[in-house]
Motif scaffolding. Sequence first.
Motif, PDB file in Angstrom:
ATOM      1  N   TRP A 204     -27.466 -19.267   2.973  1.00 52.54           N
ATOM      2  CA  TRP A 204     -28.550 -19.292   1.983  1.00 52.54           C
ATOM      3  C   TRP A 204     -29.891 -19.038   2.672  1.00 52.54           C
ATOM      4  O   TRP A 204     -30.721 -18.264   2.180  1.00 52.54           O
ATOM      5  N   LEU A 205     -30.127 -19.699   3.814  1.00 54.65           N
ATOM      6  CA  LEU A 205     -31.385 -19.522   4.530  1.00 54.65           C
ATOM      7  C   LEU A 205     -31.562 -18.097   5.027  1.00 54.65           C
ATOM      8  O   LEU A 205     -32.669 -17.533   4.960  1.00 54.65           O
ATOM      9  N   GLU A 206     -30.508 -17.514   5.526  1.00 57.28           N
ATOM     10  CA  GLU A 206     -30.608 -16.161   6.086  1.00 57.28           C
ATOM     11  C   GLU A 206     -30.901 -15.102   5.032  1.00 57.28           C
ATOM     12  O   GLU A 206     -31.265 -13.979   5.376  1.00 57.28           O
ATOM     13  N   ARG A 207     -30.775 -15.462   3.776  1.00 59.83           N
ATOM     14  CA  ARG A 207     -31.143 -14.539   2.694  1.00 59.83           C
ATOM     15  C   ARG A 207     -32.603 -14.697   2.274  1.00 59.83           C
ATOM     16  O   ARG A 207     -33.119 -13.888   1.510  1.00 59.83           O
ATOM     17  N   GLN A 208     -33.267 -15.746   2.768  1.00 62.04           N
ATOM     18  CA  GLN A 208     -34.642 -16.019   2.355  1.00 62.04           C
ATOM     19  C   GLN A 208     -35.633 -15.161   3.142  1.00 62.04           C
ATOM     20  O   GLN A 208     -35.505 -14.961   4.353  1.00 62.04           O
ATOM     21  N   GLU A 209     -36.628 -14.668   2.422  1.00 58.90           N
ATOM     22  CA  GLU A 209     -37.626 -13.780   3.015  1.00 58.90           C
ATOM     23  C   GLU A 209     -38.346 -14.419   4.188  1.00 58.90           C
ATOM     24  O   GLU A 209     -38.566 -13.784   5.226  1.00 58.90           O
ATOM     25  N   TYR A 210     -38.722 -15.700   4.036  1.00 62.32           N
ATOM     26  CA  TYR A 210     -39.545 -16.331   5.065  1.00 62.32           C
ATOM     27  C   TYR A 210     -38.726 -16.815   6.253  1.00 62.32           C
ATOM     28  O   TYR A 210     -39.285 -17.059   7.324  1.00 62.32           O
ATOM     29  N   TRP A 211     -37.443 -16.952   6.081  1.00 58.46           N
ATOM     30  CA  TRP A 211     -36.572 -17.201   7.226  1.00 58.46           C
ATOM     31  C   TRP A 211     -36.476 -15.925   8.077  1.00 58.46           C
ATOM     32  O   TRP A 211     -36.572 -15.975   9.306  1.00 58.46           O
ATOM     33  N   LYS A 212     -36.299 -14.792   7.399  1.00 60.15           N
ATOM     34  CA  LYS A 212     -36.193 -13.519   8.103  1.00 60.15           C
ATOM     35  C   LYS A 212     -37.484 -13.170   8.832  1.00 60.15           C
ATOM     36  O   LYS A 212     -37.472 -12.530   9.889  1.00 60.15           O
TER      37      LYS A 212
END
Length: 308
Positions: A204-212
């Motif tokens: 889920w996190l790896e799909r988030q813009e700000y994680w990337k």
Amino acid sequence: MPPLHPKTMNDEGGAKSKPRKPKPTTLTNSHALFNSTIRKPFLKQILFTFLLVLALYALFNAFFNPSIDTSSSVSLAAGIATVKYPAVKVYLYDLPTRFTYGVINHHSLARGGSRAAGDMSSLKYPGHQHMSEWYLFSDLTRPESERVGSPVVRVSDPEDAELFFVPFFSSLSLIVNPVRPAGSVPEKPPVYSDEENQEALVEWLERQEYWKKNNGRDHVIVASDPNAMYRVIDRVKNSVLLVSDFGRVRPDQGSLVKDIVVPYSHRIRTYPGDVSVDKRKTLLFFMGNRYRKEVMREGRFVTHSSKF
């Protein structure tokens, strides 16, 4: 032979002695001595004061980073330097319920509780030594009227955030399924898997813009149990990890440079001393060497007991 002290004649013809300088009186000597003894310390005092002010000025310039936000203020009162830093802007991720209240629900179900229906936000977190994940989540979800003066400001726009808080109850997730005695057979297979939840969270996190954007470096994850997040620790090692110690974290996964050691706080109010702890703003704790007795269970290390 001429006299040793020749006389001089006055107008009347009488003899007159040669005038002599008056001997200094005791008072005059004391006054001169006082001036000579006072003047030097006074000059020394002025010099010392000047050097002290110069040293303090150099100290402030050396230790207080000039890159700190201009809203910071430095005040000197009673000889003690106080630094007031601006509040940290934190964005609280709105995680799927399975990672927050869903973990609480499964913990209750595994111990004979009833399944929560509808809104699960009224569920109570079961108290244990790793409640820091609950306290931090509860603080950020309080109404803004109750958070006045807090060193952390919750922002609704991620563009304004300096840090991103991931409110996964990783330590509670680890103990959802009660530990079974060695060799025992469960009555039914568990319906909850901590490993699956860890992997689902990271996906889920790896799909988030700000994680990337920063590969998770400005994200905060609580992993206070030594085994919390063990399945995915390599995928979140760039993040700021809140841990209880570094006993099971490799040097390439965690360190004092980026991570924070969070003290146990679940029993703080049981302190029986005469001094109240309710109004204390600083929690002190012991951080030293520790030895664990480990046993292997279900393919992973489990703490059997520990000595400090």
